[in-house]
Design a protein around this motif. Structure first.
Motif, PDB file in Angstrom:
ATOM      1  N   THR A 196      -3.943   0.601  -3.266  1.00  0.00           N
ATOM      2  CA  THR A 196      -3.411  -0.755  -3.202  1.00  0.00           C
ATOM      3  C   THR A 196      -2.869  -1.132  -4.577  1.00  0.00           C
ATOM      4  O   THR A 196      -3.045  -0.398  -5.571  1.00  0.00           O
ATOM      5  N   LEU A 197      -2.233  -2.300  -4.659  1.00  0.00           N
ATOM      6  CA  LEU A 197      -1.721  -2.757  -5.947  1.00  0.00           C
ATOM      7  C   LEU A 197      -2.845  -2.948  -6.961  1.00  0.00           C
ATOM      8  O   LEU A 197      -2.665  -2.738  -8.161  1.00  0.00           O
ATOM      9  N   PHE A 198      -4.024  -3.343  -6.477  1.00  0.00           N
ATOM     10  CA  PHE A 198      -5.143  -3.581  -7.378  1.00  0.00           C
ATOM     11  C   PHE A 198      -5.825  -2.283  -7.799  1.00  0.00           C
ATOM     12  O   PHE A 198      -6.607  -2.282  -8.752  1.00  0.00           O
ATOM     13  N   MET A 252       0.851  -1.192   0.000  1.00  0.00           N
ATOM     14  CA  MET A 252       0.000   0.000   0.000  1.00  0.00           C
ATOM     15  C   MET A 252       0.881   1.235   0.000  1.00  0.00           C
ATOM     16  O   MET A 252       1.895   1.316   0.685  1.00  0.00           O
ATOM     17  N   SER A 253       0.475   2.194  -0.776  1.00  0.00           N
ATOM     18  CA  SER A 253       1.203   3.455  -0.796  1.00  0.00           C
ATOM     19  C   SER A 253       0.209   4.583  -0.732  1.00  0.00           C
ATOM     20  O   SER A 253      -0.935   4.453  -1.102  1.00  0.00           O
ATOM     21  N   GLY A 254       0.642   5.718  -0.271  1.00  0.00           N
ATOM     22  CA  GLY A 254      -0.270   6.853  -0.154  1.00  0.00           C
ATOM     23  C   GLY A 254       0.497   8.120   0.054  1.00  0.00           C
ATOM     24  O   GLY A 254       1.680   8.129   0.363  1.00  0.00           O
ATOM     25  N   ALA A 255      -0.195   9.233  -0.120  1.00  0.00           N
ATOM     26  CA  ALA A 255       0.390  10.547   0.098  1.00  0.00           C
ATOM     27  C   ALA A 255      -0.520  11.317   1.012  1.00  0.00           C
ATOM     28  O   ALA A 255      -1.728  11.339   0.826  1.00  0.00           O
ATOM     29  N   THR A 256       0.037  11.932   2.024  1.00  0.00           N
ATOM     30  CA  THR A 256      -0.743  12.686   2.992  1.00  0.00           C
ATOM     31  C   THR A 256      -0.253  14.109   3.026  1.00  0.00           C
ATOM     32  O   THR A 256       0.940  14.358   3.177  1.00  0.00           O
ATOM     33  N   SER A 257      -1.186  15.055   2.910  1.00  0.00           N
ATOM     34  CA  SER A 257      -0.800  16.458   2.994  1.00  0.00           C
ATOM     35  C   SER A 257      -0.630  16.862   4.430  1.00  0.00           C
ATOM     36  O   SER A 257      -1.114  16.214   5.343  1.00  0.00           O
ATOM     37  N   ALA A 258       0.056  17.966   4.633  1.00  0.00           N
ATOM     38  CA  ALA A 258       0.255  18.462   5.982  1.00  0.00           C
ATOM     39  C   ALA A 258      -1.054  18.965   6.551  1.00  0.00           C
ATOM     40  O   ALA A 258      -1.890  19.500   5.838  1.00  0.00           O
ATOM     41  N   PRO A 259      -1.275  18.755   7.861  1.00  0.00           N
ATOM     42  CA  PRO A 259      -2.516  19.251   8.462  1.00  0.00           C
ATOM     43  C   PRO A 259      -2.541  20.752   8.513  1.00  0.00           C
ATOM     44  O   PRO A 259      -1.518  21.413   8.554  1.00  0.00           O
ATOM     45  N   LEU A 280      -7.504   4.080  -9.499  1.00  0.00           N
ATOM     46  CA  LEU A 280      -8.403   4.410  -8.405  1.00  0.00           C
ATOM     47  C   LEU A 280      -7.614   4.686  -7.134  1.00  0.00           C
ATOM     48  O   LEU A 280      -6.443   4.308  -7.009  1.00  0.00           O
ATOM     49  N   ALA A 281      -8.268   5.299  -6.157  1.00  0.00           N
ATOM     50  CA  ALA A 281      -7.650   5.575  -4.858  1.00  0.00           C
ATOM     51  C   ALA A 281      -8.738   5.892  -3.855  1.00  0.00           C
ATOM     52  O   ALA A 281      -9.833   6.353  -4.214  1.00  0.00           O
ATOM     53  N   HIS A 282      -8.440   5.631  -2.586  1.00  0.00           N
ATOM     54  CA  HIS A 282      -9.301   6.062  -1.495  1.00  0.00           C
ATOM     55  C   HIS A 282      -8.853   7.458  -1.067  1.00  0.00           C
ATOM     56  O   HIS A 282      -7.686   7.669  -0.727  1.00  0.00           O
ATOM     57  N   LEU A 283      -9.781   8.407  -1.075  1.00  0.00           N
ATOM     58  CA  LEU A 283      -9.491   9.771  -0.646  1.00  0.00           C
ATOM     59  C   LEU A 283     -10.082   9.974   0.748  1.00  0.00           C
ATOM     60  O   LEU A 283     -11.292   9.890   0.934  1.00  0.00           O
TER      61      LEU A 283
END
Length: 603
Positions: free
Chosen positions: A545-547, A1-8, A553-556
């Motif tokens: 995810t890899l799939f 799993m990979s993701g990017a998170t912005s600063a709060p 697609l992505a979960h936001l």
């Protein structure tokens, strides 16, 4: 799993501007900013206020790192007073120390007995009413009576100028001090016994960094005293925050000192909703209430099983077992089957009746009103509960339903509130009711969402169908070779039911923005549409995810710091999700975007 998170980023609560200098403040230091001279701007700096505690919302510095801790101010919240009274506390005199109602001598022992009644009954029955067991039970009951007396004699509370002090205990003493300006709500609950005796339980919800240890509970005071405490605590909190002038609350004007005023409506009270009797029938659409008879049956069977285990060691246990076996070996099998079928029919017939009854007991006389700067809900037949939600802490709302409720266009309303425990019950603004009527209440009490929801890509439909059908289809294929045929048929039927379920889950997906609020929707068996203010969003997270990477697609995830903490747009298009977040919170997202060759400025 990979993701990017912005600063709060900072939340919705901003420090209030001060237009006039504080006459109680010490002289300003040299070169310090004055009311006529604007203070220099510091990038990323953040000053905590009572409206926005520093520990609730992390704030980045100019380089995206968390801001350093701000040193405590002498005399500030959570810091021992330096001896100089706070400006807001001027003119607020502390009250005299008070005790609980003398009727605590009745309620406290009964509360202790309610928790110990099952073990006592089991011990007495299992002990065949042995004199030693009966004597031990009598000693336990006497100890409960003494405990009630000790509670009444040692429990004291005092509403001070800046704090609520609570002390109790005889051998092990405790003292709790709650800053009034940190109070977030005052709930009043009246159980059946309390209502018969004219008593109430006051619960104080405070934000002081201590979690549950910061909450106060007064069990029990008179109903008039509970209402007076609610008004007084909220009034003094508003004075300390500078939201109102010092003086007696409106409900106490003209009341003699020491007298307990009778509860009366606030001048600025507005009733948004009173539950009609027809709404109780919506309980049959809730699976939780429909299963109430089975829960009650499981409780009774568990108790009987515990008693039977205790009685199994008696001398007549073997003889009773032999008689039961002989009866079952004769005509008992058919009789037992008939009893089981009859019990099942009765339970199914009782499901809607018990659902309506239990629902009516929990939500009897449900009322939603506004008192000053707070929303107040009241409900309950035997246990009457009043919950206060500050409007300044409301970040949005949720609309919840299930498939049965959607068939009747019914929905539930729940607030998205910061710093609130037990949100499943305390944040409820409306029970199950017609969607149109719920929408009218949202128009009056909250901010409705007026924008459309963006449909998610077709790849999200394929993922919903795969998740709903594939596991059961694979299990049916394996069962066809390794299990009886009926097992494979049952699994295949469940897999077929997964097709409409997957389609419904896809149709529920969506996200949108109307310029003031952001909305996210998902779910089928429990569909939830969350609506939150744009300025309440403190961060964004994309997860893949890899799939999900191949179909794009992505979960936001929207981090809010209220309600459930975060709300997710499931299987949204990745590029669309990034554009959407950048449009809602450009100051949070754009620093993390990589500019393409066509977007870079010319040298």
């Amino acid at each position: 799993m990979s993701g990017a998170t912005s600063a709060p980023g900072p939340g919705a609560d901003e420090p209030r501007p001060h237009d006039e200098p504080d006459v109680h403040s010490p002289p300003a230091a040299p070169n310090a900013p004055t009311p006529d001279t604007p203070a220099p701007e510091v990038s990323g700096a953040y000053v905590p206020t009572p409206d926005a505690p520093a520990h609730d919302i992390p704030v980045p510095t100019a380089h995206g790192a968390p801001a350093p801790d701000v040193p405590p101010v002498p005399g500030g919240p959570g810091v021992p007073d330096s001896g100089v009274p706070a400006p807001a506390a001027a003119g607020i005199a502390p009250e005299a120390e008070r005790a609980l109602s003398p009727l605590t001598l009745v309620t406290a022992p009964i509360a202790y007995l309610r928790n110990a009644i099952v073990p006592l009954v089991v011990a007495v029955v299992a002990g065949s009413f042995n004199p030693w067991v009966l004597g031990s039970a009598a000693v336990a009951i006497a100890a409960m009576l003494v405990g009630g007396f000790v509670t009444w004699r040692t429990f004291r509370y005092q509403v001070g100028s800046e704090r609520l002090e609570i002390r109790r205990g005889l051998i092990s003493r405790s003292r709790r001090s709650i800053p009034l300006e940190r109070i977030r709500g005052v709930d009043v609950t009246s159980h059946l016994l309390h209502r018969l005796l004219g008593l109430a339980v006051v619960r104080i919800d405070a934000a002081g960094g201590g979690g549950e240890s910061e909450e106060g509970k007064l069990d029990a005071v008179t109903a008039a005293e509970a209402e007076r405490l609610r008004r007084e605590l909220l009034h003094r909190r508003a004075v300390l925050r500078g939201e109102t002038a010092a003086g007696a609350p409106a409900a106490e004007a003209g009341t003699a000192p020491g007298a307990e005023p009778a509860p009366e409506a606030d001048a600025d009270e507005d009733v948004y909703f009173t539950m009609p009797r027809g709404w109780y029938l919506y309980a049959v659409l809730s699976l939780g209430y429909l299963l109430t008879p089975f829960v009650a049956l499981a409780t009774v069977l568990g108790f009987l099983g515990q008693v039977a285990d205790d009685l199994a060691s008696s001398a007549d246990a073997d003889a009773a077992a032999q008689r039961a076996y002989a009866w079952f070996d004769g005509t008992g099998e058919q009789a037992l089957l008939a009893i089981a079928i009859g019990a099942a029919v009765v339970l199914v017939a009782l499901m809607p009746v018990s659902a309506v009854v239990s629902y009516a007991i929990a939500h009897w006389g449900f009322t939603l009103r506004r008192r000053g700067d707070a929303l107040v809900t009241e409900r309950g037949l035997f246990t009457r509960r009043s919950v206060t939600l500050e409007l300044r802490r409301v970040r949005g709302h949720e609309l919840l339903d299930n498939p049965l409720e959607r068939l009747r266009r019914a929905v539930r309303l729940r607030a998205v509130v910061t710093g609130l425990g037990d949100t499943a019950t305390r944040a409820t603004l409306l029970p199950i009711g017609p969607r149109d009527r719920v929408g009218e209440v949202v128009e009056r009490a909250l901010i409705p969402y007026r924008g459309p929801l963006t449909r998610h890509p077709g790849a999200a439909l394929r993922r919903r169908l795969f998740r709903a059908v594939a596991p059961f289809a694979a299990a049916a294929a394996v069962a066809a070779f390794l299990a009886p045929p009926w097992v494979a048929v049952a699994l295949a039927a469940v897999a077929a039911l997964g097709v409409p379920l997957g389609v419904d889950r896809y149709r529920a997906l969506g996200h949108g923005d109307d310029g003031r609020q952001v909305s996210v929707r998902s779910g089928s068996l429990r569909r939830a549409q969350a609506v939150v203010r744009r300025d309440a969003i403190i961060g964004w997270t994309w997860r893949q995810t890899l799939f999900q990477r191949r179909p794009g697609l992505a979960h936001l995830e929207l981090a809010v710091g209220a309600g459930g903490g975060a709300y997710t747009a499931i299987d949204a298009g990745f590029d669309d999700a990034v554009t959407f977040a950048a449009g809602v919170s450009p100051e949070l997202v754009r620093p993390f975007l990589v500019e393409g060759p066509d977007e870079r400025p010319a040298p």
